[in-house]
Design a protein around this motif. Structure first.
Motif, PDB file in Angstrom:
ATOM      1  N   HIS A 199     -18.331   5.233  -3.453  1.00  0.00           N
ATOM      2  CA  HIS A 199     -19.064   4.807  -2.261  1.00  0.00           C
ATOM      3  C   HIS A 199     -18.544   5.561  -1.040  1.00  0.00           C
ATOM      4  O   HIS A 199     -17.415   6.059  -1.049  1.00  0.00           O
ATOM      5  CB  HIS A 199     -18.915   3.296  -2.043  1.00  0.00           C
ATOM      6  CG  HIS A 199     -17.531   2.909  -1.609  1.00  0.00           C
ATOM      7  ND1 HIS A 199     -16.491   2.777  -2.495  1.00  0.00           N
ATOM      8  CD2 HIS A 199     -17.016   2.676  -0.379  1.00  0.00           C
ATOM      9  CE1 HIS A 199     -15.398   2.453  -1.839  1.00  0.00           C
ATOM     10  NE2 HIS A 199     -15.682   2.395  -0.557  1.00  0.00           N
ATOM     11  N   GLN A 209     -19.976   7.324   3.137  1.00  0.00           N
ATOM     12  CA  GLN A 209     -21.038   7.826   3.999  1.00  0.00           C
ATOM     13  C   GLN A 209     -21.382   9.251   3.594  1.00  0.00           C
ATOM     14  O   GLN A 209     -20.487  10.042   3.272  1.00  0.00           O
ATOM     15  CB  GLN A 209     -20.597   7.836   5.465  1.00  0.00           C
ATOM     16  CG  GLN A 209     -20.382   6.470   6.060  1.00  0.00           C
ATOM     17  CD  GLN A 209     -21.703   5.757   6.286  1.00  0.00           C
ATOM     18  OE1 GLN A 209     -22.660   6.323   6.787  1.00  0.00           O
ATOM     19  NE2 GLN A 209     -21.755   4.490   5.909  1.00  0.00           N
ATOM     20  N   GLU A 249     -23.632  12.744   4.800  1.00  0.00           N
ATOM     21  CA  GLU A 249     -24.294  13.409   5.915  1.00  0.00           C
ATOM     22  C   GLU A 249     -25.600  13.998   5.424  1.00  0.00           C
ATOM     23  O   GLU A 249     -25.647  14.623   4.364  1.00  0.00           O
ATOM     24  CB  GLU A 249     -23.394  14.503   6.476  1.00  0.00           C
ATOM     25  CG  GLU A 249     -22.086  13.942   6.942  1.00  0.00           C
ATOM     26  CD  GLU A 249     -21.531  14.648   8.145  1.00  0.00           C
ATOM     27  OE1 GLU A 249     -22.221  15.488   8.741  1.00  0.00           O
ATOM     28  OE2 GLU A 249     -20.386  14.329   8.480  1.00  0.00           O
ATOM     29  N   GLN A 260     -26.388  10.039   9.092  1.00  0.00           N
ATOM     30  CA  GLN A 260     -25.506   9.562   8.037  1.00  0.00           C
ATOM     31  C   GLN A 260     -26.053   8.268   7.455  1.00  0.00           C
ATOM     32  O   GLN A 260     -26.635   7.465   8.180  1.00  0.00           O
ATOM     33  CB  GLN A 260     -24.103   9.266   8.564  1.00  0.00           C
ATOM     34  CG  GLN A 260     -23.301  10.474   8.931  1.00  0.00           C
ATOM     35  CD  GLN A 260     -21.862  10.071   9.284  1.00  0.00           C
ATOM     36  OE1 GLN A 260     -21.600   8.960   9.712  1.00  0.00           O
ATOM     37  NE2 GLN A 260     -20.956  11.006   9.102  1.00  0.00           N
ATOM     38  N   ILE A 261     -25.853   8.102   6.147  1.00  0.00           N
ATOM     39  CA  ILE A 261     -26.235   6.857   5.488  1.00  0.00           C
ATOM     40  C   ILE A 261     -25.182   6.520   4.438  1.00  0.00           C
ATOM     41  O   ILE A 261     -24.486   7.405   3.956  1.00  0.00           O
ATOM     42  CB  ILE A 261     -27.623   6.934   4.813  1.00  0.00           C
ATOM     43  CG1 ILE A 261     -27.658   8.033   3.743  1.00  0.00           C
ATOM     44  CG2 ILE A 261     -28.727   7.093   5.835  1.00  0.00           C
ATOM     45  CD1 ILE A 261     -28.919   8.034   2.893  1.00  0.00           C
ATOM     46  N   PRO A 262     -25.059   5.244   4.079  1.00  0.00           N
ATOM     47  CA  PRO A 262     -24.156   4.904   2.984  1.00  0.00           C
ATOM     48  C   PRO A 262     -24.764   5.292   1.637  1.00  0.00           C
ATOM     49  O   PRO A 262     -25.983   5.237   1.462  1.00  0.00           O
ATOM     50  CB  PRO A 262     -23.997   3.391   3.103  1.00  0.00           C
ATOM     51  CG  PRO A 262     -25.122   2.916   3.933  1.00  0.00           C
ATOM     52  CD  PRO A 262     -25.614   4.077   4.740  1.00  0.00           C
ATOM     53  N   ALA A 267     -28.379   4.031   1.095  1.00  0.00           N
ATOM     54  CA  ALA A 267     -28.536   2.975   2.093  1.00  0.00           C
ATOM     55  C   ALA A 267     -29.216   1.778   1.431  1.00  0.00           C
ATOM     56  O   ALA A 267     -28.879   1.425   0.310  1.00  0.00           O
ATOM     57  CB  ALA A 267     -29.306   3.497   3.304  1.00  0.00           C
ATOM     58  N   GLY A 285     -21.017  14.534   1.108  1.00  0.00           N
ATOM     59  CA  GLY A 285     -20.002  13.647   1.650  1.00  0.00           C
ATOM     60  C   GLY A 285     -18.804  13.548   0.738  1.00  0.00           C
ATOM     61  O   GLY A 285     -18.756  14.143  -0.335  1.00  0.00           O
TER      62      GLY A 285
END
Length: 180
Positions: free
Chosen positions: A30, A32, A34, A61-63, A82, A174
């Motif tokens: 897991h 973040q 880019e 950015q998203i998880p 996300a 990421g």
């Protein structure tokens, strides 16, 4: 023995020890990521491709959560971007490293991918492609650059799509952490 370890044979030792562990035991990553869109027409095409894949491009950015595991002779990568989309890929090994390849199936797209190992990292190299069962020459599809490697104890990866003359369509990358 895990299908990745069988496929690599003695070459498995060339992967970074953390990549070896991940592919032996599976795991959840897991962190973040880019997101980057190309400029001009390339960016418009990249946004459409990302939307087709369900990847939200409305922020930089998203998880991302990735579950990696194997079942029998299949490697699974389940990506969750996300709260927007999930992308499920299965990989079937053919032959053995360094001359063999994996068939990645994601929705209606199948790719034959060779693996190059560089400084302990895993770099995919596209060989063939099929869209809904029809063989498509690679030059008709966006060029794909994808790898996973270890940097400072974290799982760093990159996936990017580009077109000749236009350049980058979009990419996501990421450094992810293994969930304990």
């Amino acid at each position: 023995m895990h299908c990745v370890e069988r496929w690599f044979g003695e070459g498995f030792a060339e992967l970074h020890p953390l990549l070896q562990q991940l592919h032996r035991e599976g795991g959840d990553l897991h962190g973040q990521v880019e997101l980057q869109l190309g400029k001009g027409l390339a960016g418009k095409l990249g946004a459409r491709l990302a939307a087709h894949l369900g990847i939200p491009m409305d922020r930089p950015q998203i998880p991302l959560k990735v579950n990696i595991h194997s079942s029998g002779d299949t490697l699974h990568w389940n990506r969750h971007f996300a709260d927007a989309a999930s992308m499920y890929s299965s990989f079937q090994p053919h032959g053995g490293w360094p001359d063999g390849y994996w068939i990645e199936s994601t929705g209606g797209v199948r790719l034959a991918l060779a693996v190059d190992v560089r400084q302990g990292g895993w770099y995919w190299r596209p060989l063939k492609a099929w869209v809904h069962g029809v063989r498509v020459p690679l030059w008709l599809l966006p060029r794909t650059e994808a790898y996973k490697r270890i940097d400072a104890g974290r799982y760093h990866f990159h996936v990017g799509f580009s077109l000749p003359l236009l350049g980058l369509l979009f990419s996501y990358s990421g450094a992810l952490q293994l969930t304990p």
